[in-house]
Motif scaffolding. Structure first.
Motif, short mmCIF file in Angstrom:
data_model
loop_
_atom_site.label_atom_id
_atom_site.label_comp_id
_atom_site.label_asym_id
_atom_site.label_seq_id
_atom_site.Cartn_x
_atom_site.Cartn_y
_atom_site.Cartn_z
N GLY A 161 3.07 -2.19 -7.73
CA GLY A 161 3.23 -2.33 -6.29
C GLY A 161 2.05 -1.76 -5.53
O GLY A 161 1.58 -2.34 -4.54
N HIS A 162 1.56 -0.60 -6.00
CA HIS A 162 0.39 0.03 -5.39
C HIS A 162 -0.81 -0.93 -5.47
O HIS A 162 -1.52 -1.13 -4.48
CB HIS A 162 0.09 1.34 -6.12
N ILE B 138 -0.47 -3.89 -3.07
CA ILE B 138 -0.70 -3.53 -1.66
C ILE B 138 -2.18 -3.35 -1.36
O ILE B 138 -2.71 -3.92 -0.41
CB ILE B 138 0.09 -2.26 -1.30
N ILE B 139 -2.87 -2.53 -2.18
CA ILE B 139 -4.27 -2.23 -1.86
C ILE B 139 -5.21 -3.39 -2.17
O ILE B 139 -6.32 -3.44 -1.63
CB ILE B 139 -4.76 -0.94 -2.55
N ALA C 1 -0.04 -8.28 -1.59
CA ALA C 1 1.30 -8.15 -0.98
C ALA C 1 1.29 -8.53 0.50
O ALA C 1 2.34 -8.82 1.08
CB ALA C 1 1.81 -6.72 -1.14
N ILE D 254 0.72 -6.63 3.09
CA ILE D 254 1.28 -5.60 3.97
C ILE D 254 0.26 -4.47 4.11
O ILE D 254 -0.62 -4.32 3.25
CB ILE D 254 2.63 -5.05 3.44
N GLY E 126 -1.85 -1.04 4.00
CA GLY E 126 -2.04 -0.08 2.92
C GLY E 126 -1.20 1.18 3.07
O GLY E 126 -0.92 1.87 2.09
N PHE F 274 1.81 1.42 3.41
CA PHE F 274 3.09 1.28 2.71
C PHE F 274 3.05 1.86 1.30
O PHE F 274 4.10 2.05 0.69
CB PHE F 274 3.50 -0.20 2.66
N VAL F 275 1.86 2.13 0.80
CA VAL F 275 1.73 2.77 -0.51
C VAL F 275 2.49 4.11 -0.52
O VAL F 275 3.13 4.47 -1.52
CB VAL F 275 0.24 2.99 -0.86
N VAL G 119 6.11 3.65 -1.20
CA VAL G 119 6.36 3.33 -2.61
C VAL G 119 6.51 4.61 -3.43
O VAL G 119 7.46 4.78 -4.20
CB VAL G 119 5.23 2.46 -3.18
#
Length: 204
Positions: free
Chosen positions: A41-42, A45-46, A50, A52, A54, A56-57, A60
């Motif tokens: 997931g990380h 995101i980066i 995703a 969305i 960053g 949001f990491v 997580v």
């Protein structure tokens, strides 16, 4: 499991010149099963996959920590009554892995604090899984010396290699895919093996 049956089990283990089977398999599976999707997931995101922000990491990893600690506490309770839970090697192994957890937690919180104080760089967060892999190696090594399976020596070496190789990927999204694969090798696979070798819980 009553005290007499537990003592009998440990006596049989001692007289056979063996150590009690490791009871850490379920913890390996739990933390590895959480860390792998968190790392993927990380990466998603980066890398922008995703779609969305960053920031949001952080959510997580907050969810990972909260869910992980709650589940780990429940797993610890599930070991009550397991033959060999009071054996020296199992107590020492549990202490070693708890030390890994708190070492990585302290390092991660330190990175967050450094950023909050304006004295760090986001690159610090990339080093957290590498610190974790180094700590894995220490714990595998201790467990192996306490009578763990021979393959744990190899796992210690692989953990240290993962820490060193991962350093070459710091600053790139690929680090997190590498770390996810490493967790699968270092936590999930050993967890399955150790869980299959656990002695059955006896009634009484």
């Amino acid at each position: 499991m009553n005290n007499q049956s537990d003592l009998a089990f440990l006596r049989d283990v001692a007289t056979s010149g063996q150590h009690a089977p490791s009871l850490s398999g379920r913890h390996f599976l739990w933390w590895g099963g959480l860390a792998t999707p968190a790392l993927v997931g990380h990466w998603a995101i980066i890398s922008g996959l995703a779609g969305i922000p960053g920031s949001f990491v952080g959510f997580v990893w907050m969810a990972y920590g909260i869910i992980g600690l709650i589940g780990s506490g429940l797993l610890a309770k599930s070991l009550h009554g397991k033959p060999g839970s009071g054996a020296v090697n199992n107590r020492a192994e549990a202490a070693a892995w708890r030390s890994v957890t708190w070492t990585v937690t302290a390092y991660a919180l330190g990175a967050v604090l450094a950023m909050a104080l304006g004295r760090g760089d986001a690159i610090l967060f990339d080093t957290i899984p590498l610190v974790a892999f180094g700590a894995y190696g220490l714990s595998f090594s201790v467990t192996a010396q306490l009578g763990g399976a021979r393959w744990m020596h190899a796992m210690a070496i692989l953990s240290w290699l993962a820490s060193g190789i991962g350093l070459t990927l710091v600053g790139t999204p690929g680090l997190y895919l590498f770390a996810a694969a490493a967790v699968g090798l270092l936590a999930i696979i050993p967890g399955v093996v150790l869980l299959r070798q656990e002695p059955a819980t006896e009634a009484g």
